[in-house]
Design an enzyme around this catalytic site. Structure first.
Site, mmCIF file in Angstrom:
data_model
loop_
_atom_site.group_PDB
_atom_site.id
_atom_site.type_symbol
_atom_site.label_atom_id
_atom_site.label_comp_id
_atom_site.label_asym_id
_atom_site.label_seq_id
_atom_site.Cartn_x
_atom_site.Cartn_y
_atom_site.Cartn_z
ATOM 1 N N GLU A 249 65.151 -8.653 4.944
ATOM 2 C CA GLU A 249 64.206 -8.520 3.814
ATOM 3 C C GLU A 249 63.048 -7.671 4.310
ATOM 4 O OE1 GLU A 249 64.327 -9.459 0.761
ATOM 5 O OE2 GLU A 249 66.202 -10.554 0.882
ATOM 6 N N CYS A 283 55.422 -7.532 -0.550
ATOM 7 C CA CYS A 283 56.477 -6.536 -0.400
ATOM 8 C C CYS A 283 56.908 -5.969 -1.751
ATOM 9 C CB CYS A 283 57.679 -7.153 0.321
ATOM 10 S SG CYS A 283 58.216 -8.675 -0.465
HETATM 11 P P1 NAD Z 1 56.607 -7.450 11.265
HETATM 12 O O1 NAD Z 1 57.891 -6.751 11.100
HETATM 13 O O2 NAD Z 1 55.570 -6.864 12.151
HETATM 14 O O3 NAD Z 1 56.824 -8.955 11.778
HETATM 15 C C1 NAD Z 1 57.652 -9.866 11.118
HETATM 16 C C2 NAD Z 1 58.082 -10.953 12.091
HETATM 17 O O4 NAD Z 1 58.946 -10.383 13.074
HETATM 18 C C3 NAD Z 1 56.939 -11.614 12.858
HETATM 19 O O5 NAD Z 1 57.191 -13.000 12.952
HETATM 20 C C4 NAD Z 1 57.030 -10.948 14.229
HETATM 21 O O6 NAD Z 1 56.501 -11.719 15.276
HETATM 22 C C5 NAD Z 1 58.542 -10.809 14.370
HETATM 23 N N1 NAD Z 1 58.978 -9.793 15.339
HETATM 24 C C6 NAD Z 1 58.323 -8.686 15.765
HETATM 25 N N2 NAD Z 1 59.091 -8.007 16.646
HETATM 26 C C7 NAD Z 1 60.247 -8.685 16.779
HETATM 27 C C8 NAD Z 1 61.442 -8.489 17.533
HETATM 28 N N3 NAD Z 1 61.599 -7.428 18.317
HETATM 29 N N4 NAD Z 1 62.442 -9.391 17.414
HETATM 30 C C9 NAD Z 1 62.307 -10.448 16.587
HETATM 31 N N5 NAD Z 1 61.208 -10.699 15.860
HETATM 32 C C10 NAD Z 1 60.189 -9.829 15.941
HETATM 33 O O7 NAD Z 1 56.039 -7.628 9.782
HETATM 34 P P2 NAD Z 1 54.630 -8.152 9.318
HETATM 35 O O8 NAD Z 1 53.591 -7.140 9.672
HETATM 36 O O9 NAD Z 1 54.459 -9.559 9.777
HETATM 37 O O10 NAD Z 1 54.842 -8.192 7.719
HETATM 38 C C11 NAD Z 1 54.634 -7.074 6.907
HETATM 39 C C12 NAD Z 1 55.948 -6.424 6.516
HETATM 40 O O11 NAD Z 1 56.839 -7.396 5.984
HETATM 41 C C13 NAD Z 1 55.777 -5.401 5.408
HETATM 42 O O12 NAD Z 1 56.480 -4.226 5.724
HETATM 43 C C14 NAD Z 1 56.379 -6.061 4.196
HETATM 44 O O13 NAD Z 1 56.880 -5.171 3.228
HETATM 45 C C15 NAD Z 1 57.453 -6.898 4.809
HETATM 46 N N6 NAD Z 1 57.808 -7.995 3.924
HETATM 47 C C16 NAD Z 1 59.019 -7.970 3.293
HETATM 48 C C17 NAD Z 1 59.361 -8.987 2.412
HETATM 49 C C18 NAD Z 1 60.689 -9.003 1.683
HETATM 50 O O14 NAD Z 1 61.052 -10.042 1.131
HETATM 51 N N7 NAD Z 1 61.440 -7.933 1.644
HETATM 52 C C19 NAD Z 1 58.472 -10.030 2.193
HETATM 53 C C20 NAD Z 1 57.253 -10.021 2.847
HETATM 54 C C21 NAD Z 1 56.936 -9.007 3.716
#
Ligand code: NAD
Length: 519
Positions: A249, A283
């Site tokens: 997602e 998002c």
């Molecule tokens: P992010 O990708 O920086 O982090 C998301 C999660 O992934 C965090 O818990 C982080 O610690 C973890 N993470 C980071 N690196 C990782 C790795 N190498 N392996 C495993 N886990 C890892 O995102 P963010 O800044 O927390 O959130 C914002 C983004 O999320 C935006 O781009 C937004 O569009 C997206 N988002 C999407 C949805 C959806 O349903 N499609 C919903 C909400 C947010």
């Protein structure tokens, strides 16, 4: 005081396995608490405990699992004020949004699947066309331990949406919440434990990206990841390496198309709500408005008035429409988009700058005269900035809507619902809402997810409950005689018979066609 600065200052040398992460209230800078950065060994141990708990959980009848998940949902509602208060403080979001966009939909999703789960996952017989002497049964078997990795913008609803469904399907869950908002995840776990539910079935592992990486490597059977596109690529490839099925997602860039015949008042209100709800950190936020030239001026004027009316501030001090920016980097992103747009000819109709003083705030910003050479029309904003672009036709709007590499949600506004429906069919997005915004994010009945770089797989909807299981096919021969004509030995006579039979069965107007008409 910013989260970036503070979290790097507290993650010590390698950001994994050492030190603790502090959680700050973005509206005030106040330290709310801290959590450990868990090591790979600790994560592996958590997955091991979850696996053992899952075995007895999966052995319960699904109705019993649903009763227990319902107990959790009721515990959340009983403690809704305490939960929403912490959520609002840790994210700086308005209490209305903490309650109605996070607590309430978490409960709604759990209640819906508690009601429908037993029917959706009931074993069923699949009628066989040719092989009438056999019977085929499908059983939905839990996958095991599901790793759920979530972002900071909906730090209660995103995990609970997936966790409740995973439990109903018979799985255990290990949650890795965002390092920016870990406390609300621990509160969700506390409510689970205090409701007398099996503690090991629901584990929370805290830390940054490395802890998330450790979770994928700790022996989970499925991963549901919600986050940015760049991280999603890394997570999907780590899952691919280990052949772990995953749901991705990822980011969005939702277009809102306002057709010439739209109800302009509704479109303007929807665009302002959809663009600034949760400070635009959604998002499925309205990230670009394409306004037909016949209504563009009227729409722009109304959106400007509505945007200027928004109350921004610390939700703890009274009702506000727009709270804090949860993750301070988003303020830099918003400023960069605005600067680029203004340089290329955009007009700032409302807002436009960060609010100085205590806490992380940004003025709800409306940009007019936008064009598609601006970053704000092409790249995710994830903050309180809404650009408006005038178009000559709905076809032009559609072309622009589809030229982006993201496709999560999209919105079409027209009084002609059939026309809007046909236009919606041509928009490249996982969900398209007609004359509405955002609402599908909390709609348990319908699948939610993206196309293109917005990800793959779906959450919500009955198919996603099935995806939380392995589908097992059991096939039974009704007669099971001592030999079977399809087995050895092969003979010339058998081959001649097979030739006739394939023509008879598969040839035009053959037996297969007749059989399919019969059944
Ligand atoms: P992010 O990708 O920086 O982090 C998301 C999660 O992934 C965090 O818990 C982080 O610690 C973890 N993470 C980071 N690196 C990782 C790795 N190498 N392996 C495993 N886990 C890892 O995102 P963010 O800044 O927390 O959130 C914002 C983004 O999320 C935006 O781009 C937004 O569009 C997206 N988002 C999407 C949805 C959806 O349903 N499609 C919903 C909400 C947010």
């Amino acid at each position: 005081m910013g989260l970036i600065a503070t979290s790097t200052a507290t993650t010590k040398s390698n950001g994994h396995g050492e030190g603790r992460i502090k959680s700050y209230a973005p509206a005030t800078g106040e330290v709310l608490g801290d959590v450990p950065i868990m090591t790979a060994d600790e994560v592996r141990a958590a997955v091991g405990r979850a696996r053992r708990a899952q075995e007895s959980w999966a052995a319960l009848p699904i109705e019993e699992r649903c009763d227990r998940v319902r107990r959790y949902a009721q515990a959340l509602i009983e403690r809704q004020d305490e939960v929403a208060d912490l959520l609002s403080r840790e994210t700086g979001k308005p209490m209305m949004e903490a309650l109605l966009h996070e607590v309430a939909p978490s409960v709604a999703v759990a209640e819906y699947f508690c009601k429908r789960g037993p029917e959706i996952l009931a074993p069923r017989e699949v009628p066989l066309g040719l092989m009438k002497h056999r019977r085929a049964f499908l059983h939905y078997v839990p996958r095991g331990v599901v790793g759920v990795i979530t972002p900071w913008n909906y730090p209660l609803y995103m995990p609970l949406r997936d966790i409740g469904m995973a439990f109903i399907a018979g799985n255990a869950v290990v949650l890795k919440p965002s390092e920016v908002t870990p406390l609300i995840a621990l509160k969700a776990k506390e409510v689970w434990d205090q409701a007398g539910l099996p503690a090991d079935l629901f584990q929370v592992v805290t830390g940054g990206g490395a802890t998330g990486g450790a979770l994928i490597d700790a022996g989970i059977q499925m991963c549901i990841f919600t986050g940015g596109v760049a991280t999603g690529r890394r997570v999907a490839s780590a899952c691919g390496e280990r052949l772990i099925p995953c749901v991705m997602e990822l980011g969005g860039k939702a277009p809102l198309i306002v057709c010439a015949d739209a109800d302009v008042e509704r479109a303007a209100r929807a665009a302002v709500f959809g663009g600034f709800s949760n400070g635009g950190q959604v998002c499925i936020s309205v990230e670009r408005v394409y306004a037909h030239r016949d209504v563009a001026d009227q729409l722009t004027q109304r959106m400007t008035e509505l945007t200027k009316e928004l109350k921004v501030g610390d939700p703890q001090k009274g009702a506000v429409d727009v709270g804090a920016i949860i993750f301070p980097k988003q303020i830099d992103v918003a400023e960069a988009h605005i600067q680029d747009a203004v340089q290329k000819g955009a007009t700032v109709l409302a807002g436009g700058k960060r609010i100085t003083g205590q806490g992380q705030f940004f003025e709800p910003t409306l940009l007019g005269d936008c064009t598609h050479d601006m970053t704000v029309m092409n790249e995710e904003i994830f903050g309180p900035v809404v650009p408006i672009m005038r178009v000559d036709s709905d076809e032009e709007a559609l072309r622009y809507a589809n030229q982006i590499n993201l496709g999560l949600n999209a919105y079409v506004f027209s009084k002609d619902r059939d026309y809007a429906h046909r236009l919606a069919e041509r928009v490249q997005a996982g969900s398209v809402l007609v004359n509405d915004v955002l609402i599908n994010g909390g709609m348990p009945e319908a699948p939610f997810g993206g196309v293109k770089d917005s990800g793959f797989g779906r959450v919500l909807g009955e198919d996603s409950l099935k995806e939380l299981c392995q589908v097992k096919h059991i096939n039974i021969d009704r007669f099971a005689t001592s030999n079977d004509p399809l087995w050895f030995p092969y003979t010339d006579k058998g081959l001649a018979l097979a030739r006739k039979a394939t023509k008879l069965v598969f040839g035009g107007g053959g037996l297969l066609k007749k059989l399919s008409q019969l059944f």
